[in-house]
Design a protein around this motif. Structure first.
Motif, PDB file in Angstrom:
ATOM      1  N   LYS A  79      29.354  32.125  34.607  1.00 37.17           N
ATOM      2  CA  LYS A  79      29.216  33.572  34.179  1.00 37.17           C
ATOM      3  C   LYS A  79      27.751  34.152  34.357  1.00 37.17           C
ATOM      4  CE  LYS A  79      32.285  32.961  29.949  1.00 37.17           C
ATOM      5  NZ  LYS A  79      32.432  32.950  28.594  1.00 37.17           N
ATOM      6  N   GLU A 135      35.764  34.207  51.560  1.00 38.40           N
ATOM      7  CA  GLU A 135      35.581  33.482  50.552  1.00 38.40           C
ATOM      8  C   GLU A 135      36.121  32.134  50.829  1.00 38.40           C
ATOM      9  OE1 GLU A 135      38.108  34.484  46.966  1.00 38.40           O
ATOM     10  OE2 GLU A 135      36.894  36.299  46.809  1.00 38.40           O
ATOM     11  N   LYS A 158      35.125  28.838  41.793  1.00 41.24           N
ATOM     12  CA  LYS A 158      36.255  29.864  41.687  1.00 41.24           C
ATOM     13  C   LYS A 158      35.954  30.946  40.517  1.00 41.24           C
ATOM     14  CE  LYS A 158      40.472  28.551  41.069  1.00 41.24           C
ATOM     15  NZ  LYS A 158      41.546  27.933  40.346  1.00 41.24           N
ATOM     16  N   LYS A 159      35.191  30.638  39.672  1.00 42.08           N
ATOM     17  CA  LYS A 159      34.829  31.563  38.660  1.00 42.08           C
ATOM     18  C   LYS A 159      33.520  32.391  39.201  1.00 42.08           C
ATOM     19  CE  LYS A 159      35.717  28.681  34.682  1.00 42.08           C
ATOM     20  NZ  LYS A 159      35.182  27.643  33.450  1.00 42.08           N
ATOM     21  N   GLU A 162      35.027  35.149  41.316  1.00 41.54           N
ATOM     22  CA  GLU A 162      35.652  36.047  40.441  1.00 41.54           C
ATOM     23  C   GLU A 162      34.654  36.979  40.022  1.00 41.54           C
ATOM     24  OE1 GLU A 162      37.677  34.035  37.439  1.00 41.54           O
ATOM     25  OE2 GLU A 162      39.376  33.124  38.862  1.00 41.54           O
ATOM     26  N   ARG A 165      33.378  39.309  42.864  1.00 38.19           N
ATOM     27  CA  ARG A 165      34.381  40.496  43.130  1.00 38.19           C
ATOM     28  C   ARG A 165      34.097  41.463  42.157  1.00 38.19           C
ATOM     29  NH1 ARG A 165      37.942  35.951  44.548  1.00 38.19           N
ATOM     30  NH2 ARG A 165      38.815  36.010  42.230  1.00 38.19           N
ATOM     31  N   GLN A 166      34.450  40.898  40.839  1.00 39.61           N
ATOM     32  CA  GLN A 166      34.440  41.979  39.935  1.00 39.61           C
ATOM     33  C   GLN A 166      33.023  42.749  39.676  1.00 39.61           C
ATOM     34  OE1 GLN A 166      35.893  40.349  36.226  1.00 39.61           O
ATOM     35  NE2 GLN A 166      35.691  42.288  34.839  1.00 39.61           N
TER      36      GLN A 166
END
Length: 245
Positions: A79, A135, A158-159, A162, A165-166
């Motif tokens: 995160k 990626e 992978k996190k 994500e 991208r976000q």
């Protein structure tokens, strides 16, 4: 030169010298896109201090501070660290560097980072270097790292993708909409990417040279002779003849 932003009631970076205007360049891209390889190589050659947001966070994490414990938990989950924490850490690194030119890689990672940086530090970047990389290639590079980091594993990657991208891509799109992005093909060889990044910085110098009061016309049509003092390790007074027209 970085654009000065209204800091409102917050204490801006460099407030001890209100006339000081630092230069900042952001280097953005996905995890393992090449930022960490290229930035330390290019920054000293042009008088910039390289600051890696990831390295700054990892150093704080290992310090054993209260912030470090929080950062460790957040990073292990892939995160983003709260903007207030990372901006204050970057601000401290800038103040301790003794320089006024910074190449900051891996930041801002989201829109909140960008707004917090402009509010606290008080400037916008001169431009943004974007390392474009698929990626598939980024995952391949992460898995092949010779010295893996604690957060180098497939699930965390992978996190991180994500999150990229976000949250990070919209920041790049924001800067691109303002004509501030210089895109680099991050999938090329290290040497080719280095040449491309070097060309971006050289173009910045050319702009500075043409706007320099030392920019003089020569006796030859279409030629200007310019000289400027650069503060990199490899430069003293740097002169160049350029053909125009």
């Amino acid at each position: 030169m970085g654009t000065v932003v209204d800091t409102g009631n917050k204490e801006a970076y460099g407030s001890a010298d209100s006339n000081k205007k630092d230069k900042v360049i952001f280097a953005l891209g996905g995890p393992c896109s090449g930022k960490g390889t290229q930035c330390p190589k290019i920054a000293p050659n042009f008088g910039y201090t390289h600051l890696s947001a990831g390295d700054i966070l990892r150093a704080e994490k290992e310090s054993g501070s209260e912030n470090g414990t929080t950062i460790q938990s957040i990073m292990n989950e892939g995160k983003l660290v709260p903007s207030e924490i990372i901006v204050k850490l970057i601000q401290r690194a800038m103040q301790e560097s003794g320089n006024d030119k910074f190449l900051i890689d891996g930041f801002p990672r989201n829109e909140e980072n960008r707004v917090e940086f402009e509010s606290v530090i008080g400037i916008e970047p001169e431009f943004v270097i974007f390392f474009g990389c698929s990626e598939e290639e980024m995952i391949k590079r992460m898995l092949s790292r010779k010295q893996s980091r604690e957060d180098d594993n497939f699930d965390t990657m992978k996190k991180r993708l994500e999150v990229y991208r976000q949250f990070s891509l919209p920041v790049i799109e924001y800067y691109n909409s303002r004509g501030m992005v210089r895109k680099i093909d991050g999938e090329k060889s290290i040497e080719e990417v280095s040449e491309a990044v070097n060309a971006v910085f050289t173009s910045l110098i050319d702009e500075a040279l043409f706007s320099s009061p030392n920019c003089l016309k020569s006796d030859h049509p279409g030629i200007v002779l310019v000289s400027i003092l650069l503060e990199g390790e490899d430069y003293g007074t740097w002169s160049r003849a350029m053909r125009i027209g």
